[in-house]
Design a protein around this motif. Structure first.
Motif, mmCIF file in Angstrom:
data_model
loop_
_atom_site.group_PDB
_atom_site.id
_atom_site.type_symbol
_atom_site.label_atom_id
_atom_site.label_comp_id
_atom_site.label_asym_id
_atom_site.label_seq_id
_atom_site.Cartn_x
_atom_site.Cartn_y
_atom_site.Cartn_z
ATOM 1 N N GLY A 91 -1.145 4.718 -0.990
ATOM 2 C CA GLY A 91 -0.127 3.719 -0.712
ATOM 3 C C GLY A 91 -0.512 2.946 0.532
ATOM 4 N N ARG A 92 0.188 1.851 0.747
ATOM 5 C CA ARG A 92 -0.141 1.022 1.888
ATOM 6 C C ARG A 92 0.257 1.733 3.173
ATOM 7 N NH1 ARG A 92 3.036 -3.861 3.722
ATOM 8 N NH2 ARG A 92 1.497 -5.335 4.502
ATOM 9 N N ASP A 118 -4.285 -3.194 0.430
ATOM 10 C CA ASP A 118 -3.290 -4.085 -0.181
ATOM 11 C C ASP A 118 -3.628 -4.599 -1.571
ATOM 12 O OD1 ASP A 118 -1.687 -3.750 1.943
ATOM 13 O OD2 ASP A 118 -2.262 -5.602 2.966
ATOM 14 N N ALA A 119 -4.059 -3.711 -2.446
ATOM 15 C CA ALA A 119 -4.335 -4.146 -3.816
ATOM 16 C C ALA A 119 -3.026 -4.370 -4.557
ATOM 17 C CB ALA A 119 -5.153 -3.090 -4.541
ATOM 18 N N ALA A 120 -2.943 -5.497 -5.271
ATOM 19 C CA ALA A 120 -1.796 -5.734 -6.153
ATOM 20 C C ALA A 120 -2.224 -5.626 -7.596
ATOM 21 C CB ALA A 120 -1.205 -7.109 -5.886
ATOM 22 N N GLY A 121 -3.532 -5.595 -7.814
ATOM 23 C CA GLY A 121 -4.044 -5.463 -9.177
ATOM 24 C C GLY A 121 -5.466 -4.957 -9.122
ATOM 25 N N LEU A 122 -5.866 -4.196 -10.142
ATOM 26 C CA LEU A 122 -7.224 -3.663 -10.203
ATOM 27 C C LEU A 122 -7.774 -3.942 -11.589
ATOM 28 C CD1 LEU A 122 -6.757 -0.061 -8.727
ATOM 29 C CD2 LEU A 122 -7.572 -2.088 -7.513
ATOM 30 N N SER A 123 -9.065 -4.276 -11.650
ATOM 31 C CA SER A 123 -9.706 -4.351 -12.962
ATOM 32 C C SER A 123 -11.168 -4.001 -12.768
ATOM 33 C CB SER A 123 -9.539 -5.743 -13.565
ATOM 34 O OG SER A 123 -9.964 -6.717 -12.642
ATOM 35 N N ALA A 124 -11.846 -3.756 -13.873
ATOM 36 C CA ALA A 124 -13.254 -3.410 -13.791
ATOM 37 C C ALA A 124 -13.998 -4.596 -13.185
ATOM 38 C CB ALA A 124 -13.791 -3.085 -15.168
ATOM 39 N N ALA A 136 -3.162 -8.517 -2.190
ATOM 40 C CA ALA A 136 -1.948 -9.293 -1.903
ATOM 41 C C ALA A 136 -1.953 -9.712 -0.445
ATOM 42 C CB ALA A 136 -0.714 -8.457 -2.199
ATOM 43 N N LEU A 137 -1.777 -10.993 -0.211
ATOM 44 C CA LEU A 137 -1.640 -11.509 1.153
ATOM 45 C C LEU A 137 -0.205 -11.988 1.289
ATOM 46 C CD1 LEU A 137 -5.008 -13.432 1.365
ATOM 47 C CD2 LEU A 137 -4.468 -11.166 2.209
ATOM 48 N N HIS A 156 -0.473 -2.329 -2.504
ATOM 49 C CA HIS A 156 0.575 -3.141 -1.881
ATOM 50 C C HIS A 156 1.835 -3.121 -2.757
ATOM 51 C CE1 HIS A 156 2.549 -6.909 -0.606
ATOM 52 N NE2 HIS A 156 1.957 -6.689 0.551
ATOM 53 N N PRO A 157 3.011 -3.237 -2.171
ATOM 54 C CA PRO A 157 4.231 -3.243 -2.984
ATOM 55 C C PRO A 157 4.297 -4.385 -3.998
ATOM 56 C CG PRO A 157 4.772 -2.916 -0.666
ATOM 57 C CD PRO A 157 3.309 -3.188 -0.730
ATOM 58 N N ALA A 158 3.469 -5.406 -3.857
ATOM 59 C CA ALA A 158 3.476 -6.485 -4.852
ATOM 60 C C ALA A 158 2.824 -6.047 -6.164
ATOM 61 C CB ALA A 158 2.763 -7.710 -4.301
#
Ligand code: FAD
Ligand code: SF4
Ligand code: SF4
Lengths: 253, 364, 663
Positions: A91-92, A118-124, A136-137, A156-158
């Motif tokens: 978590g952040r 602060d990742a809001a999304g992950l992909s390969a 996320a900024l 990140h919570p986003a």
């Protein structure tokens, strides 16, 4: 891909009851949706409500039992070097304990792995062994980062909301408990009940922009609002734009 | 505005002490390098220029590492500088800013010395290594960071690299003690200020009153090995597309609006994210994703501009977090009028075109 | 003995054998279900598999049919007459004709005259069935096999009539003519009879035997004993599978219930979600459940009105295949559209328990799959860790009462003894609008000198929302926690203004050991007024209409006290098109507001339309959900006021010197 999601001993933000930290459950969802073999890891005296993580899409929870107040880092290190994952998610910042969010960084340092926040999304990623992270900024801006694995990423919570809890899945989940490494921590901080302080009313400092000074002025004057009854449309428009400018929302109006 | 681009590496070369094996820094050269940079900047301060305070021989250094995107200090950065001044002025220390891009704002903001960090592109670990090198090399007494997205990340990286204690999320600061909330805001932790502090927003007042030198320093940084970040692309927030939950400024239409072309044009012209009440989404006039409220999106926006919205409880639940509300409504007794900081009792259908005209005039 | 008569009797025998075969086939399908279970009025579950329970059910069958079923059927007098004629005539005529094999009877003209009378009645019933469907079939009735029913009925009963007439008329008509009469009748009866019997498997005739079986093994026998029997069944959280995923997960007697559906569409017309254009039609849902018990089932045979704005599904299933999902029979949006208002159950002549089925399906989705609507998951999460649906501080529940005295039961001196009432505040206490209602109620309690107290920060959510959304684990945890809290205090009764809390505390906590006398504020205020503890003035001639909350009216049968109380206020009370136990839901129950399944209209808008149509200036409500839902209706509409607010106005009016105090 092997992914480990770190869980911290959280508390509900209002009730103060033991609870998983929402952003860590969001991390869990990113892991599950990225695919691969996902486990969750916690080092602490007891699991309590953290076992609920098993109801959020993951089947296996590793618990390293340490004494209250022990530094979890050596136990986490040991658990993570046994069977090193490609990706560690955290978590952040925690909610309930130190809340400082330092642990993932110490862990990254200790494991010699890079860390990204602060990742809001992950992909390969574009190549094998890489990961594409949508970072996320503030205020909806994003940074697309390609990262070499193995790595640690904080979430990140986003990020998308946690997968809904499934009681029966929690019941079916496997908990592997083992003693952790005792590592008493020196307590440097003094603790007392929280005392809310009024938020600082931003006083415009010398050198601040005109907008910032106005903003400070309107905030200071805040409390009672302004009411315009039946102005002409033009008057209304001017009042609105001036107000927005004062809030710093106009390109220097 | 034109500003002379500076070359940190050239300045650094000037400051090198020749003949030593380790690259070392000669602080006496700072004024010479710093002068042209400051002179090139146009100063536009309307008030009587504050007194310049020079701290020639600081007893110690307190560093701040502002976010300063593009060299411009954010309000949060200024608060961190304010905090740094508190710590520096308590014992005759000086405030040193560690920045990627120095600019002309620093002296007025309360900075005595400026040091440029050698960072190319998005390389937080590289930046952290540079800060850690300065922490060690200049024996900084404290280094302060804004506990913002990037600043907080950097602070934690520096803490992990240096092994120094970090006091993150500081909410109150004095030379004697820092405090922060812990255990889900049930407890308050307190200690003497450690070396690294990340300051929460709106916790300390920005510095005011005196102007400082902002003299450039130079420093020899260790070489940096390539990091794990292979590529990074910044995607600015586009108000038209950003998710409602993250938007900074939302303009929203309710049942009192009938001209949705004008409404959309207004949202674009105001650079705001469009939202709507449930009535409007139910009628299919705006997409469901635009719904603000209990069964729509709960906003974190700073400002909410409501046009023709009554302010039903379920709608207001979506904007409890909005500090500023502007409302236009024909009904003086609408709950939204009561909630608003600027409340205008008028026909929104006529205010919208007036706003558009005014905005178009501004641009022309 | 007439030859056609004997042949007819034999035909009936053959048809009966065929019917028995088809019934046996259906019974085999039922056996894929789990052990038959009965649910007590308070939601305890017991096995139904025992000889005495079966015998009791069989013994009760005639009364259940003649009294309870006919009570529902009789609400539509045309349908009641139609059914009595068709079913009575058909069954009576056929049984009698079978007896024609007994030579003495077969020879008797009188006997055939009685048979003819029975078939004539059945034929008339058949005509009524036809007239209802022709030339244009009402939308709520199914087509397809159902549309052919009047034809088969006419053929079979008409044929039977001809055969019987052939037995009655011998002295009056030429032999040859009568013989051809008889054979013609036989042919007709054979055609119609085979058609009817084949409808036992998949068509309308299935309801006859499945309905009888359902009445014998009804999962909620209490309903026939005058109990409301509306508490959901307590789920054993240690069971290997929680909730129902496949038809096989339903107890046998519930599968029988699905088969009992006659597709009359009464539930459909009562369903608020259907009316709002949400993808739910209780009739279609029951049909999908019934269809799915066959191997390689499809939903293709259904010929009634569809789910409005139906979400696409594969429409395939089987006894051990999933029921819910885009690749199955029922789309999840269908499940989550239900407000659990029980209007369908109230209307169903076959006494089918739709809500129990929906909740069982939801339980599986929630507890096993975590497959909840987007907005339904966060309140459940907050409930888990904060005992409150929005994660608000429990202590803030009493904030509405700022400035009023709200005695805490924990601060009550022991020497005062048990409190007269413990006031349960409920979730509405956090809402600004409903806070006004609670302030009115508390003010009334103070005025009437009622010795009351609240739990304050010790009151947790009652668990209603969690339970209706299928989260039985959270409901049971909250129920046990609340019961443990209540056990520490002494009070005579629990008073609440929230019918959802009332239902949970009064009916559903019993399965977990919490037995309380719970009174709704409308009944309590009525008592206070009746005993003179509150003096009411008249509120002038305002026109008011009362909206029955589902959880008070249908779930708990309380429809009189609120009306009595309103009548004490000197208001002109008007009734809506739907009221009392047949009232229409406001859309606020069953977690529907958080599931928020898209439809064409909003349920509260429809309900408010009915209120407006009465010409009333005020809609009186008695529930925080109703108040929130109806207040959300925009535009010109009657005012929404809780009965407590009206009563307070009347009490204050009584003190005004000019006020007209009612005798
Ligand atoms: C369970 C539940 C959940 C809900 N969730 C939400 C939600 O998430 N979001 C939401 O928005 N609503 C929600 N609602 C609906 C809510 O109760 C209101 O019905 C809705 O917000 C009203 O929308 P409105 O203000 O646009 O319309 P109205 O109530 O019709 O108000 C229109 C307003 O516009 C003003 N007006 C009219 N003409 C003009 C004009 N020319 N110029 C200026 N003003 C004008 C009127 O004075 C009035 O105040 C929910 C309701 C329920 C029951
Ligand atoms: S309980 Fe109410 S909403 Fe649910 S299916 Fe029945 S009638 Fe429809
Ligand atoms: S479920 Fe009941 S009310 Fe609905 S169609 Fe079937 S028999 Fe009629």
């Amino acid at each position: 891909m092997k992914i480990v999601v770190l869980l911290s001993a959280g508390r509900h933000r209002v009730s103060g009851q033991p609870a998983p930290v929402p952003v860590e459950l969001q991390a869990l969802r990113l892991a599950v949706e990225l695919g691969g073999e996902v486990t969750v890891l916690h080092a602490g005296p007891e699991l309590g409500a953290l076992a609920d993580a098993l109801g959020h899409g993951v089947g296996r929870l590793i618990h390293r039992v340490i004494a209250d107040g022990d530094d979890p880092l050596p136990s986490l290190m040991a658990a993570l070097t046994d069977n090193p994952p490609d990706l560690i998610l955290a978590g952040r910042s925690g909610q309930g304990g130190e809340d400082a969010g330092l642990l993932p960084y110490s862990l990254a340092r200790a494991l010699g792995r890079p860390i990204l926040a602060d990742a809001a999304g992950l992909s390969a990623g574009p190549e094998a062994g890489t990961l594409a992270v949508e970072q996320a900024l503030p205020r909806g801006a994003r940074r697309r980062v390609v990262l070499r694995l193995p790595a640690i990423v904080t979430v990140h919570p986003a990020a998308p909301a946690p997968l809904p809890f499934a009681f029966a899945a929690m019941r079916r989940g496997v908990i592997e408990s083992a003693p952790g490494i005792s590592a008493p921590q020196a307590v440097e901080v003094e603790e007392r009940p929280y005392r809310p302080r009024p938020k600082l009313i931003a006083k415009a400092a010398a050198g601040a922009s005109a907008a910032e000074r106005l903003k400070a002025a309107t905030q200071a004057a805040g409390g009672g609002g302004t009411l315009l009854v039946d102005p002409s449309p033009e008057e209304a428009a001017r009042a609105i734009l001036a107000h927005l400018a004062a809030l710093g929302l106009r390109r220097d109006g | 505005m034109t500003r002379q681009r500076r070359d940190p590496r050239a300045e650094e070369r000037q400051q090198l002490v020749a003949g030593t094996l380790r690259r070392r820094l000669d602080r006496t050269q700072r004024a010479a390098v710093a002068a042209p940079v400051i002179a090139a900047a146009p100063v536009t301060v309307t008030e009587a220029a504050p007194r310049l305070r020079v701290i020639a021989e600081p007893a110690y250094l307190v560093a701040v590492v502002p976010d300063a995107p593009g060299g411009r200090l954010t309000p949060h950065d200024r608060q961190v500088i304010g905090a740094a001044r508190l710590l520096a002025d308590a014992g005759g220390g000086a405030v040193l800013a560690l920045v990627e891009t120095p600019s002309d704002e620093f002296g007025a903001a309360g900075i005595d010395r400026v040091l440029a960090l050698p960072v190319a592109g998005y390389d937080p670990e590289g930046k952290a290594e540079a800060v850690a090198a300065v922490l060690d090399g200049l024996s900084l007494r404290h280094a302060l960071f804004p506990d913002s997205a990037d600043g907080g990340d950097l602070a934690r990286r520096v803490a992990a690299l240096s092994g120094e204690a970090l006091f993150a999320g500081a909410e109150n600061l004095s030379p004697k003690a820092v405090t922060r909330a812990a255990r889900a805001r049930k407890a308050e932790q307190r200690r003497a200020p450690p070396r690294l502090i990340a300051l929460a927003a709106d916790a300390v007042a920005p510095h005011a009153g005196t102007r400082h030198e902002a003299a450039m320093l130079a420093f020899t940084f260790p070489p940096r090995a390539p990091g794990a970040v292979l590529a990074a692309e910044f995607i600015p927030a586009d108000p038209a597309r950003v998710s409602l939950a993250e938007a900074e400024f939302v303009v929203s239409a309710g049942n009192g609006i009938s001209d949705f072309d004008a409404f959309r044009a207004l949202a674009t012209a105001l650079n705001a994210t469009p939202g709507a009440s449930r009535m409007v989404c139910d009628a299919g006039l705006m997409p469901r994703a635009a719904q603000v409220g209990a069964s729509g999106t709960v906003l974190t926006a700073n400002c909410y501009f409501a046009l023709g919205i009554a302010g039903a409880p379920q709608h207001l639940q979506g904007i409890t977090g909005c500090e500023h509300v502007v409302a236009v409504n024909t009904d003086l007794h609408a709950a939204m009028i009561e909630r608003a900081g600027l409340a205008i009792v008028a026909d929104a259908q006529q205010v919208m075109p007036a706003l558009l005209r005014l905005l178009a005039g501004e641009d022309a | 003995m007439i030859p056609a008569g004997t042949a007819f009797s034999l035909l009936i025998l053959a048809l009966a054998a065929l019917a028995a075969g088809l019934v046996a086939r259906r019974v085999r399908l039922w056996k894929s279900g789990s052990e038959a279970r009965l649910v007590s009025a308070v939601g305890r579950t017991i096995s139904a598999v025992s000889a005495d329970k079966l015998i009791a059910g069989l013994k009760a069958l005639p009364r259940r049919y003649l009294v309870d079923v006919h009570h529902v059927v009789g609400r539509d007098p045309y349908a009641a007459r139609m059914h009595a004629l068709a079913a009575g005539g058909l069954l009576g005529g056929s049984l009698l004709a079978l007896a024609g094999l007994i030579p003495v009877l077969g020879m008797s003209r009188l006997f055939w005259a009685v048979v003819a009378l029975a078939f004539a009645a059945a034929l008339a019933g058949g005509f009524m069935v036809g007239r209802r469907r022709l030339p244009e079939k009402p939308a709520r009735l199914s087509g397809g096999r159902f549309q052919r029913l009047p034809l088969y009925l006419a053929a079979y009963t008409g044929g039977g009539l001809l055969v019987a007439l052939a037995g009655v008329l011998p002295p009056l008509a030429p032999q040859a003519l009568l013989a051809s009469f008889g054979w013609l009748g036989l042919a007709l009866a054979a055609g119609g009879g085979i058609g009817l019997v084949l409808q036992i498997d998949r068509g309308p005739m299935r309801h006859a035997f499945a309905g009888a079986a359902h009445l014998v093994l009804h999962p909620r026998p209490g309903r026939f004993e005058g109990e409301r029997a509306t508490a959901l069944a307590a789920l054993d959280l240690d069971a290997p599978r929680l909730g129902a995923a496949t038809p096989a997960d339903f107890p046998v007697n519930r599968l029988i219930g699905f088969d009992a559906c006659i597709q009359c569409g009464r539930c459909e017309t009562a369903c608020p979600a259907f009316a709002a254009g949400q993808p739910l039609n209780p009739k279609r849902l029951i049909q999908d459940l019934a269809a799915a018990i066959e191997p390689n089932a499809t939903n293709a045979a259904y010929a009634g009105s569809p789910y409005p704005n139906a979400r696409p599904v594969a429409g395939v299933g089987g006894p051990a295949l999933p029921l819910v999902g885009a690749g199955a029979m029922i789309h999840p949006d269908t499940l989550w559209s239900c407000t659990t208002c029980r209007a369908c159950v109230e209307e169903c002549p076959m006494m089918i328990e739709h809500v129990d089925a929906i909740v069982d399906l939801r339980r599986y989705q929630t507890l096993e799959l975590g497959a909840l609507p987007l907005k339904a998951a966060p309140p459940l999460m907050e409930l888990r860790y904060a005992d409150e649906t929005a994660g608000r501080p429990l202590a803030a529940r009493t904030d509405f009462a700022a400035g009023l005295t709200l005695p805490l039961i924990s601060a009550r001196p022991a020497e005062k003894g048990p409190a007269e009432v413990l006031l349960w505040l409920g979730e509405g206490a956090y809402e600004l609008r409903y806070g006004r209602t609670l302030r009115a109620l508390v003010t009334l309690l103070l005025k009437a000198g009622v010795d009351f107290a609240v739990l304050g920060p010790e009151e947790r959510d009652c668990g209603d929302l969690a339970r209706r959304l299928g989260d039985e684990a959270t409901f049971q945890r909250l129920a046990r926690a609340n019961i443990a809290t209540l056990a520490r205090y002494s009070f005579t009764r629990i008073l609440t203004a929230d019918p959802h809390a009332l239902h949970a505390l009064r009916n559903e906590y019993r399965a977990f050991g919490g037995e309380y006398e719970v009174v709704h504020h409308t009944a309590f205020l009525d008592e206070l007024a009746a005993s003179g503890r509150l003096t009411l003035g008249a509120l002038g001639q305002a026109r008011v209409t009362y909206h029955d909350p589902c959880y008070l009216g249908r779930y708990n049968g309380e429809i009189d006290a609120p009306r009595r109380l309103l009548d004490r206020l000197g208001l002109e009370r008007l009734e809506m098109e739907r009221s009392g136990k047949r009232s229409m839901c406001c859309g606020g129950g069953g977690g529907a507001p958080v599931s928020d399944i898209e439809g064409e209209r909003r349920i509260p808008d429809i309900r408010m339309g009915q209120a407006t149509a009465t010409g009333a200036a005020i809609v009186a409500v008695a529930c925080p959900q109703c108040s929130a839902m109806l207040e959300g209706v925009t535009g010109e509409r009657p005012e929404v006021a809780d009965i407590a607010e009206l009563v307070l106005m009347a009490v204050e009016a009584a003190k005004l010197p000019a006020a007209q105090v009612l005798a």
